[in-house]
Structure formats: structure tokens, C-alpha cells
Design a protein around this motif. Structure first.
Motif, PDB file in Angstrom:
ATOM      1  N   THR A 244       0.926  -1.100   0.087  1.00  0.00           N
ATOM      2  CA  THR A 244      -0.101   0.033   0.016  1.00  0.00           C
ATOM      3  C   THR A 244       0.906   1.273  -0.111  1.00  0.00           C
ATOM      4  N   HIS A 245       2.044   1.300   0.708  1.00  0.00           N
ATOM      5  CA  HIS A 245       2.906   2.414   0.896  1.00  0.00           C
ATOM      6  C   HIS A 245       3.504   2.508  -0.499  1.00  0.00           C
ATOM      7  N   VAL A 248       1.393   4.230  -3.071  1.00  0.00           N
ATOM      8  CA  VAL A 248       1.298   5.825  -2.730  1.00  0.00           C
ATOM      9  C   VAL A 248       2.498   6.496  -3.656  1.00  0.00           C
TER      10      VAL A 248
END
Length: 446
Positions: A244-245, A248
Motif C-alpha cells: 500500500t505504501h 502511494v
């Protein structure tokens, strides 16, 4: 009493002196009288002298003659008059000494000024020679990868942490050669410097830097290759980074849009959707373009690129659209920029944010050397805001764009611009920002 006044009556004094005495003239008086004549003649020479130095020498001679009357012939009437402060006619020893001191002070002042001027000229010559040698050394450094590397390392000063420096090398490599073996070697070294036990802002910054380096590959690589290589690197070298990081941190579509490569932008967004990273290509694309281009929609951008005449809501939209044309090498951009830079609302080229697009267009068309001359002319003639801009601020953008166009014309322009930049700055002002520009220019030139 001034010396000129004393001179006018000097010979009259001597005549009166001889006529008024009824006693024989002794040898001592005769010699004293001769010295007085010498003094008067010296005073006359002082009156005729035009330069302070000439007058000072003449007055010194006159004073010396009068003082010799006192020292050599103390029993003479002239000596008595001089010692007791009496004037001999209009010849006054104290007045002559005062005038001598005044002129001496003036001569000393003039001499000091001449010395200061000579010292300043010598210092200027030495400084120019020193600066010339310094510029030559730095220009030679641009041709030496090891020299420019050491210069950058010496200014970074991060106590042995070379992550920032490695990032510079990797960024230059990916723009020039894509995902080369050297690029991978560098980013692996960078990954080894990440402390996975420390969940700090600094470590997250390092991860973001690595992600951005892969995203920069969109200039040379296909959208599919960028996504694949970036994911493979994360899995192999950054296994503890949450997916998820990592999502981003994805900036490849934005980079593609900035470079005017909208096909790659769309392709990358489609890949992200197929991987489940985004829900809607249209929404992501409109948001991305809107943020980058001050509200300009993707549909409006596409229509303009297809030849439709556009009406812009503000000059920032207009500027953003034509910057995309510049990146794409569209000749319509050249027609627009000639008119745009003359409009007061656009201000100077740099302040309006147009410089990078203009450089891309010129370098992309092989006009780098002409662009260099025109750029300096603009800087000279466009007013205070442009002229006061640090030349290194401009050099940073010149080198940033030049790394994408490694032809000989670009190298010649970069070399000439760096020469000008080095000649303009102070030797002591070399800092990390300048060293980075130097290093990047060095990589362009090699």
C-alpha cells in the motif's frame, strides 16, 4: 604669513639690511646673508612650482638655509632675528614651517591615495588571475568524472552517508540510459543503506527516493517495463515495504505527463487498474492532469493536442498546455512562445515557469547552442527580476534538460553556459547546490 608674501619683500629686506648698518660686515654676517639669499631663491622656486612635491622640496631648501643661519652663524643679526621669532622683512621662519607642514600633509595624503589605488589595482589583477585559474580548474573538472565526484562529495558533508550522492548518480543514469546495469548496481547499494528496524521519516524518505528513481525511467523505458522492473526490485530488495505504501509512491504517470508523453501516462494507468491499484483510469487521469496543469482537464488537453483551438481560463492553464507542446516538439509551440514572452502578464521567462519547456523544445530540435546565446541575451535585457536571478538557478534547469539530449550541440551549449556561470560567481560561494550542478554538467559532457 604665506611664503609668497615673504618672497615679495626678500630682496628689499637685504637692501635695507645693508644700508641700515654702519658697521663693517663681518665674514659670519656675509655667509649668513648668502644663506638668506638661498632661502629667498628657494621660496621663489616654491611659488613657481605647480606640483605639491616641487613646492615641498623648495620650501624644505628654504627652511634648511634659514636654520643653517641659526646653527652656523648664531652671532649674526639674522640668526638673532630668526631665533627670537622676528620676521626679516616678510620672511617668517615659523610661517614657512607651517606652510611646509601643510603641503607635507597634502603630499602624504596624495601618496597614500596613489598607494591605495595601486594596491587595489594589483589586488584586482591578482584576483582576476586567481579567478581565471579557478575557472580553468573547474572547467577541467567538468571533463573529469572523478574530479566532479570528489567536488560533490566534499560539499554534501553527510558524515559518510552517501545515499544522497548515489541518488544523484542513479538519477542521471536512468535519464541517460534507462535501467542499465550501472543503474541497478547503484540502487542496490542504496537499498542496502535502508535500516528496516527503524520506522522513521528519514527511512521512508529513502524508500520514496528509490521509488522515484524507477518512475523516472518512464522517459526511456516503456510503461510496462517501468511497472515490472519497479515491482521486481521491491520484491527482491525491499520486501518489508508495504504494498500500500509502495502504491502511494507511484509517480510514473505524473512524470510521463510532465514530459508530454501522454500515451505512456495512459498505458501506465491502465496497468495500475489491471493490477487493482486504482479503480478508475478516467478519475485518476483527470485528477492528475488537473493538479499538474492548474485545472486544465484531460479532455481539454487532448482536444488541444488534436488541433482544436482552446480557450483558457487563466494564463497558467495556457502555459501548461504549451509546455506539453514544447515537450512533444510541436512547432506550434515555437509560434506561441515568440508572442508569449512579450506579454507583460507572463513576466520573465523563468518567473513564468516557461524556461524548462523552452529548453526542452530548443534542445530537442538541436538548437542548444543558439538557445545558449538567446538565454544570456534574455537575462541581460529582460529587467531586474530576470537579471537578478542566480545564474546557478538557471544552470540547474539547463543541465536538468540537457541530460535528456546527449548530442554534441547540447554538450557545447552546456560547456559554454557553465563557463559563464563560473565566471560570474564568487570563488568562496561554491556550495552543495552548485556542486550538484557541476556534477550533472560533468555527466552530460562525458
Amino acid at each position: 604669513m604665506t611664503p609668497s608674501t615673504g618672497v615679495k619683500g626678500a630682496f628689499a629686506v637685504l637692501t635695507c639690511f645693508y644700508l641700515s648698518t654702519s658697521t663693517p660686515v663681518h665674514a659670519g654676517d656675509a655667509e649668513a646673508n648668502a644663506l638668506l639669499v638661498e632661502a629667498v631663491q628657494a621660496i621663489q622656486a616654491a611659488e613657481k612650482g605647480s606640483a605639491p612635491e616641487e613646492r615641498l622640496i623648495a620650501l624644505s631648501d628654504a627652511i634648511e638655509s634659514l636654520e643653517r643661519i641659526i646653527s652656523d652663524h648664531p652671532s649674526s643679526g639674522l640668526a638673532v632675528s630668526l631665533v627670537t621669532g622676528q620676521s626679516i622683512g616678510n620672511v617668517d621662519l615659523k610661517a614657512l614651517q607651517s606652510e611646509h607642514d601643510r603641503i607635507q600633509a597634502k603630499v602624504d595624503e596624495l601618496f597614500a591615495a596613489e598607494q591605495a589605488e595601486a594596491t587595489a589595482k594589483l589586488a584586482a589583477v591578482e584576483a582576476a588571475e586567481t579567478k581565471s585559474i579557478w575557472v580553468e580548474e573547474k572547467m577541467a573538472c567538468l571533463q573529469d568524472d572523478q574530479c566532479s565526484t570528489l567536488l560533490l562529495l566534499s560539499t554534501i558533508g553527510k558524515g559518510g552517508d552517501d545515499f544522497s550522492f548515489l541518488s544523484e548518480i542513479a538519477s542521471m543514469e536512468v535519464f541517460q540510459s534507462g535501467y542499465s546495469d550501472e543503474f541497478y548496481s547503484i540502487v542496490r547499494d542504496m537499498a542496502s543503506q535502508i535500516d528496516w528496524q527503524e520506522d522513521s521519516r528519514n527511512e521512508k524518505r529513502k524508500i520514496g527516493t528509490l521509488s522515484g528513481l524507477f518512475d523516472s525511467g518512464i522517459f526511456r523505458e516503456t510503461a510496462r517495463d517501468v511497472f515490472r522492473e519497479k515491482e521486481a526490485f521491491r520484491i527482491d530488495y525491499l520486501p518489508k515495504v508495504p504494498v500500500t505504501h509502495w502504491r502511494v509512491l507511484t509517480s510514473a504517470p505524473e512524470y510521463a505527463a510532465r514530459l508530454g508523453q501522454l500515451d505512456k501516462m495512459n498505458e501506465y494507468l491502465l496497468i495500475l487498474k489491471s493490477e487493482g491499484w486504482i479503480d478508475s483510469v478516467d478519475e485518476e487521469r483527470n485528477e492528475l492532469i488537473g493538479n499538474l496543469m492548474y485545472g486544465l482537464s484531460y479532455d481539454k488537453l487532448s482536444a488541444g493536442l488534436n488541433g482544436d483551438e482552446l480557450e483558457f481560463g487563466n494564463w497558467r492553464e495556457e502555459k501548461s498546455f504549451y509546455n506539453v507542446l514544447a515537450m512533444r516538439g510541436d512547432p506550434v509551440y515555437e509560434q506561441w512562445i515568440v508572442k508569449a514572452i512579450k506579454r507583460p502578464s507572463f513576466g520573465d521567462l523563468l518567473q513564468a515557469g516557461l524556461l524548462r519547456g523552452w529548453l526542452h523544445y530548443q534542445f530537442g530540435h538541436g538548437n542548444a547552442e543558439d538557445a545558449f546565446d538567446e538565454l544570456l541575451a534574455w537575462r541581460k535585457n529582460r529587467g531586474n527580476s530576470w537579471a537578478s536571478t542566480s545564474i546557478w538557478t538557471i544552470a540547474r534547469q539547463v543541465v536538468f534538460v540537457a541530460r535528456m539530449y546527449p548530442d554534441q550541440a547540447t554538450k557545447n551549449a552546456v560547456r559554454a553556459f557553465m563557463q559563464t556561470a563560473l565566471e560570474e560567481v564568487e570563488i568562496a560561494s561554491m556550495d552543495e547546490d552548485m556542486a550538484r550542478v557541476m556534477w550533472r554538467a560533468s555527466r552530460v559532457l562525458q
